[in-house]
Design an enzyme around this catalytic site. Structure first.
Site, PDB file in Angstrom:
ATOM      1  N   LYS A  77      -1.942   6.186  -4.388  1.00 29.66           N
ATOM      2  CA  LYS A  77      -3.020   7.161  -4.123  1.00 29.66           C
ATOM      3  C   LYS A  77      -2.706   8.517  -4.761  1.00 29.66           C
ATOM      4  CE  LYS A  77      -3.515   4.766   0.273  1.00 29.66           C
ATOM      5  NZ  LYS A  77      -2.189   4.500   0.878  1.00 29.66           N
ATOM      6  N   TYR A 117       3.627   9.567   0.816  1.00 28.68           N
ATOM      7  CA  TYR A 117       4.510   8.935   1.802  1.00 28.68           C
ATOM      8  C   TYR A 117       5.991   9.224   1.504  1.00 28.68           C
ATOM      9  CZ  TYR A 117       0.155   6.476   2.830  1.00 28.68           C
ATOM     10  OH  TYR A 117      -1.157   6.176   3.128  1.00 28.68           O
ATOM     11  N   GLU A 154       3.514   8.593  17.165  1.00 30.49           N
ATOM     12  CA  GLU A 154       4.832   9.181  16.839  1.00 30.49           C
ATOM     13  C   GLU A 154       4.688  10.648  16.441  1.00 30.49           C
ATOM     14  OE1 GLU A 154       6.678   6.795  13.728  1.00 30.49           O
ATOM     15  OE2 GLU A 154       6.215   4.984  14.869  1.00 30.49           O
ATOM     16  N   LYS A 192       1.181  -1.509   8.888  1.00 36.83           N
ATOM     17  CA  LYS A 192       2.565  -1.127   8.567  1.00 36.83           C
ATOM     18  C   LYS A 192       3.503  -1.654   9.647  1.00 36.83           C
ATOM     19  CE  LYS A 192       6.067   1.748   9.787  1.00 36.83           C
ATOM     20  NZ  LYS A 192       6.503   2.042  11.188  1.00 36.83           N
ATOM     21  N   HIS A 249      -6.893   9.942  -2.531  1.00 34.36           N
ATOM     22  CA  HIS A 249      -6.415   9.832  -1.140  1.00 34.36           C
ATOM     23  C   HIS A 249      -7.374  10.479  -0.126  1.00 34.36           C
ATOM     24  CE1 HIS A 249      -2.384   9.243   1.151  1.00 34.36           C
ATOM     25  NE2 HIS A 249      -3.387   9.127   1.976  1.00 34.36           N
ATOM     26  N   SER A 257       1.974   5.111  14.231  1.00 32.27           N
ATOM     27  CA  SER A 257       2.449   6.239  13.440  1.00 32.27           C
ATOM     28  C   SER A 257       1.897   7.558  13.973  1.00 32.27           C
ATOM     29  CB  SER A 257       2.019   6.048  11.989  1.00 32.27           C
ATOM     30  OG  SER A 257       2.397   4.772  11.542  1.00 32.27           O
ATOM     31  N   ASN A 292       9.681  -3.753  10.788  1.00 37.06           N
ATOM     32  CA  ASN A 292      10.448  -4.713  11.568  1.00 37.06           C
ATOM     33  C   ASN A 292      10.342  -6.113  10.945  1.00 37.06           C
ATOM     34  OD1 ASN A 292      10.280  -6.908  13.732  1.00 37.06           O
ATOM     35  ND2 ASN A 292      11.307  -5.246  14.832  1.00 37.06           N
ATOM     36  N   ASP A 312       0.850  -1.201   0.000  1.00 37.05           N
ATOM     37  CA  ASP A 312       0.000   0.000   0.000  1.00 37.05           C
ATOM     38  C   ASP A 312       0.885   1.250   0.000  1.00 37.05           C
ATOM     39  OD1 ASP A 312      -2.803   1.105   0.370  1.00 37.05           O
ATOM     40  OD2 ASP A 312      -1.709   2.119   1.978  1.00 37.05           O
ATOM     41  N   PHE A 323      -3.777  -1.072  13.766  1.00 39.70           N
ATOM     42  CA  PHE A 323      -3.310  -1.131  15.156  1.00 39.70           C
ATOM     43  C   PHE A 323      -3.654   0.158  15.897  1.00 39.70           C
ATOM     44  CE2 PHE A 323       0.023  -3.906  12.978  1.00 39.70           C
ATOM     45  CZ  PHE A 323      -0.762  -5.037  13.120  1.00 39.70           C
TER      46      PHE A 323
HETATM   47  N1  LIG Z   1      -5.646   6.155   3.034  1.00 39.11           N
HETATM   48  C1  LIG Z   1      -5.250   6.883   4.068  1.00 39.11           C
HETATM   49  O1  LIG Z   1      -5.630   8.046   4.249  1.00 39.11           O
HETATM   50  C2  LIG Z   1      -4.327   6.274   5.047  1.00 39.11           C
HETATM   51  C3  LIG Z   1      -3.683   5.083   4.764  1.00 39.11           C
HETATM   52  N2  LIG Z   1      -2.814   4.529   5.672  1.00 39.11           N
HETATM   53  C4  LIG Z   1      -2.148   3.260   5.304  1.00 39.11           C
HETATM   54  O2  LIG Z   1      -2.292   2.350   6.372  1.00 39.11           O
HETATM   55  C5  LIG Z   1      -1.013   1.900   6.774  1.00 39.11           C
HETATM   56  C6  LIG Z   1      -1.012   1.486   8.234  1.00 39.11           C
HETATM   57  O3  LIG Z   1      -1.461   2.510   9.077  1.00 39.11           O
HETATM   58  P1  LIG Z   1      -0.520   3.220  10.153  1.00 39.11           P
HETATM   59  O4  LIG Z   1      -1.195   4.445  10.539  1.00 39.11           O
HETATM   60  O5  LIG Z   1       0.838   3.253   9.628  1.00 39.11           O
HETATM   61  O6  LIG Z   1      -0.585   2.335  11.432  1.00 39.11           O
HETATM   62  P2  LIG Z   1      -0.754   0.834  11.928  1.00 39.11           P
HETATM   63  O7  LIG Z   1      -2.040   0.737  12.635  1.00 39.11           O
HETATM   64  O8  LIG Z   1      -0.456  -0.140  10.850  1.00 39.11           O
HETATM   65  O9  LIG Z   1       0.357   0.788  13.024  1.00 39.11           O
HETATM   66  C7  LIG Z   1       1.712   0.892  12.737  1.00 39.11           C
HETATM   67  C8  LIG Z   1       2.445   0.870  14.068  1.00 39.11           C
HETATM   68  O10 LIG Z   1       2.290  -0.409  14.687  1.00 39.11           O
HETATM   69  C9  LIG Z   1       3.582  -0.972  14.927  1.00 39.11           C
HETATM   70  N3  LIG Z   1       3.464  -2.431  14.697  1.00 39.11           N
HETATM   71  C10 LIG Z   1       3.289  -3.060  13.529  1.00 39.11           C
HETATM   72  N4  LIG Z   1       3.157  -4.398  13.706  1.00 39.11           N
HETATM   73  C11 LIG Z   1       3.265  -4.616  15.030  1.00 39.11           C
HETATM   74  C12 LIG Z   1       3.225  -5.778  15.826  1.00 39.11           C
HETATM   75  N5  LIG Z   1       3.034  -6.993  15.314  1.00 39.11           N
HETATM   76  N6  LIG Z   1       3.374  -5.638  17.175  1.00 39.11           N
HETATM   77  C13 LIG Z   1       3.574  -4.415  17.718  1.00 39.11           C
HETATM   78  N7  LIG Z   1       3.605  -3.264  17.004  1.00 39.11           N
HETATM   79  C14 LIG Z   1       3.462  -3.367  15.667  1.00 39.11           C
HETATM   80  C15 LIG Z   1       4.514  -0.274  13.964  1.00 39.11           C
HETATM   81  O11 LIG Z   1       5.817  -0.216  14.471  1.00 39.11           O
HETATM   82  P3  LIG Z   1       7.029  -0.969  13.728  1.00 39.11           P
HETATM   83  O12 LIG Z   1       7.098  -0.423  12.341  1.00 39.11           O
HETATM   84  O13 LIG Z   1       8.217  -0.606  14.550  1.00 39.11           O
HETATM   85  O14 LIG Z   1       6.719  -2.427  13.759  1.00 39.11           O
HETATM   86  C16 LIG Z   1       3.904   1.140  13.920  1.00 39.11           C
HETATM   87  O15 LIG Z   1       4.316   1.898  15.048  1.00 39.11           O
HETATM   88  C17 LIG Z   1      -0.106   3.072   6.434  1.00 39.11           C
HETATM   89  O16 LIG Z   1       1.241   2.702   6.430  1.00 39.11           O
HETATM   90  C18 LIG Z   1      -0.654   3.455   5.092  1.00 39.11           C
HETATM   91  O17 LIG Z   1      -0.163   2.576   4.101  1.00 39.11           O
HETATM   92  C19 LIG Z   1      -2.629   5.101   6.900  1.00 39.11           C
HETATM   93  C20 LIG Z   1      -3.251   6.279   7.232  1.00 39.11           C
HETATM   94  C21 LIG Z   1      -4.131   6.962   6.323  1.00 39.11           C
HETATM   95  O1  LIG Z   2      -2.200   8.370   4.414  1.00 35.92           O
HETATM   96  C1  LIG Z   2      -1.698   9.182   5.201  1.00 35.92           C
HETATM   97  C2  LIG Z   2      -1.772   9.078   6.603  1.00 35.92           C
HETATM   98  O2  LIG Z   2      -2.438  10.211   7.117  1.00 35.92           O
HETATM   99  C3  LIG Z   2      -1.771  11.403   6.841  1.00 35.92           C
HETATM  100  C4  LIG Z   2      -2.465  12.538   7.474  1.00 35.92           C
HETATM  101  O3  LIG Z   2      -3.794  12.618   7.160  1.00 35.92           O
HETATM  102  C5  LIG Z   2      -1.708  11.608   5.389  1.00 35.92           C
HETATM  103  O4  LIG Z   2      -0.995  12.766   5.129  1.00 35.92           O
HETATM  104  C6  LIG Z   2      -1.046  10.425   4.803  1.00 35.92           C
HETATM  105  O5  LIG Z   2      -1.061  10.512   3.434  1.00 35.92           O
END
Ligand SMILES: NC(=O)C1=CN([C@@H]2O[C@H](COP(=O)(O)OP(=O)(O)OC[C@H]3O[C@@H](n4cnc5c(N)ncnc54)[C@H](OP(=O)(O)O)[C@@H]3O)[C@@H](O)[C@H]2O)C=CC1
Ligand SMILES: O=C1CO[C@H](CO)[C@@H](O)[C@@H]1O
Length: 324
Positions: free
Chosen positions: A78, A49, A227, A271, A111, A224, A274, A44, A220
């Site tokens: 996106k 990003y 952070e 995401k 997006h 992110s 690790n 994804d 989860f």
């Molecule tokens: N369309 C949109 O607007 C959006 C799309 N997204 C998409 O969704 C994806 C995932 O969402 P995101 O917000 O990143 O968050 P997630 O809910 O996927 O959480 C990611 C966090 O969880 C940790 N993590 C992952 N696996 C584990 C595990 N097994 N045990 C403990 N901790 C874990 C990661 O740390 P670590 O990396 O250290 O493992 C990171 O800190 C994004 O990367 C993006 O591709 C996200 C937001 C908006």
């Molecule tokens: O998908 C994403 C996660 O959320 C962020 C804030 O809205 C976006 O900027 C990013 O593109």
């Protein structure tokens, strides 16, 4: 036992239910390569990003090493908010394809249902949210581009073979209703925030009636965003309800969260950067939650949302919270 690991889309295409999120990924080239080696087949991505070149290099490395073929991968990207005008949609898609090193995308998503003022590639890429980030008082600048104009340009991408499926992200039910009226090519996916604190049942039900499959992001529910300083005061992966269910199945809370999403009929894009967690997050097809467990997890809902652009843009001319 639910063993199906694909989500069927209205086009007949089948998308792997687990996709690797790449937002804020560390060492994307290495992690994406390791992910594909570990069995991930859905990535994804997004221009926003700021890592599509590295993510693409990871995919290329895996293909060149014979780990998989291009056609074994499902690649989503996106369209960013600054490229909503009909004259910018194709160029934005081509830029993403060039960065990823691909000649087609499996899925291209709008997006956000928010059009922002255009920023040329050579000026800033990706442009993110504010028009003037270097100024003392950065501002959101909206653009007068209706969503149907953007969708018509997305349809052309399918017709020209740049993308196989099109869809949206962050669309509420009224926006989906509207889209279904004017779409010649109907959206395949609505990618929305989903986790036990934001279960969005009504939106899931409504999209289901329209033949729209759902992908859940941020499964989860924190990570992110925490952070980024957006702490909602809970640690999803440490929730006692999840811990109890996880230990009764000999699984981790992360695996229970993914299983919950899959059993609700959604795909998910967790995401991790690790290597061990790449394997852990994929290892969710050998157990099943009971209906009661699914219901108990869903009962944690608090309608808590992380991905509210209004909050990202607070103090930058953004209305907060946009989704309330
Ligand atoms: N369309 C949109 O607007 C959006 C799309 N997204 C998409 O969704 C994806 C995932 O969402 P995101 O917000 O990143 O968050 P997630 O809910 O996927 O959480 C990611 C966090 O969880 C940790 N993590 C992952 N696996 C584990 C595990 N097994 N045990 C403990 N901790 C874990 C990661 O740390 P670590 O990396 O250290 O493992 C990171 O800190 C994004 O990367 C993006 O591709 C996200 C937001 C908006
Ligand atoms: O998908 C994403 C996660 O959320 C962020 C804030 O809205 C976006 O900027 C990013 O593109």
């Amino acid at each position: 036992m639910v063993s199906c690991s694909k989500q069927k889309l209205r086009t007949g295409d089948e998308m792997p239910v687990l996709g690797l999120g790449t937002w804020k990924m560390q060492n994307p080239k290495q992690v994406v390569y390791q992910a594909i080696e570990a069995g991930w087949r859905h990535i994804d991505c997004a221009c926003d990003y700021d890592n599509e070149i590295e993510v693409g290099a990871g995919m290329r490395k895996a293909i060149d090493a014979g780990v998989c073929k291009r056609e074994d991968l499902w690649v989503t990207s996106k369209l960013w908010n600054t490229y909503h005008a009909k004259e910018h949609v194709k160029a934005a898609c081509q830029k993403t394809l060039q960065d990823l090193g691909l000649d087609y995308l499996d899925l291209y998503l709008v997006h956000f249902p928010i059009a922002l003022k255009y920023v040329p590639f050579e000026e800033r890429y990706p442009p993110e949210w504010t028009y003037d980030p270097a100024s003392a008082n950065p501002k959101l600048e909206f653009a007068d581009i209706p969503l149907h104009e953007t969708w018509q340009a997305m349809e052309v991408l399918v017709e020209e073979g740049l993308v196989k499926n099109i869809g949206v992200c962050n669309y509420s039910a009224p926006l989906v209703m509207d889209l279904m009226r004017y779409a010649r090519i109907k959206p395949a996916i609505n990618q929305i925030e989903l986790h036990p604190k934001l279960t969005q049942e009504a939106l899931l039900d409504y999209c289901g009636t329209q033949g729209l499959a759902i992908t859940g992001f941020s499964p989860f529910g924190s990570g992110s965003y925490v952070e980024l300083g957006m702490d909602r005061g809970h640690k999803m992966l440490e929730e006692p309800v999840l811990q109890a269910i996880a230990s009764s199945h000999g699984k981790t809370t992360a695996q229970v969260l993914l299983r919950w999403g899959i059993q609700r009929g959604t795909s998910l894009v967790p995401k991790t950067s690790n290597a061990e967690r790449l394997k852990e997050n994929l290892n969710v097809f050998d157990f099943e939650l009971s209906e009661e467990e699914v219901a108990n997890i869903s009962a944690m809902n608090l309608n808590v949302r992380y991905n509210d652009p209004g909050e990202f843009c607070k103090g930058m001319g953004g209305a907060y919270p946009i989704y309330a």
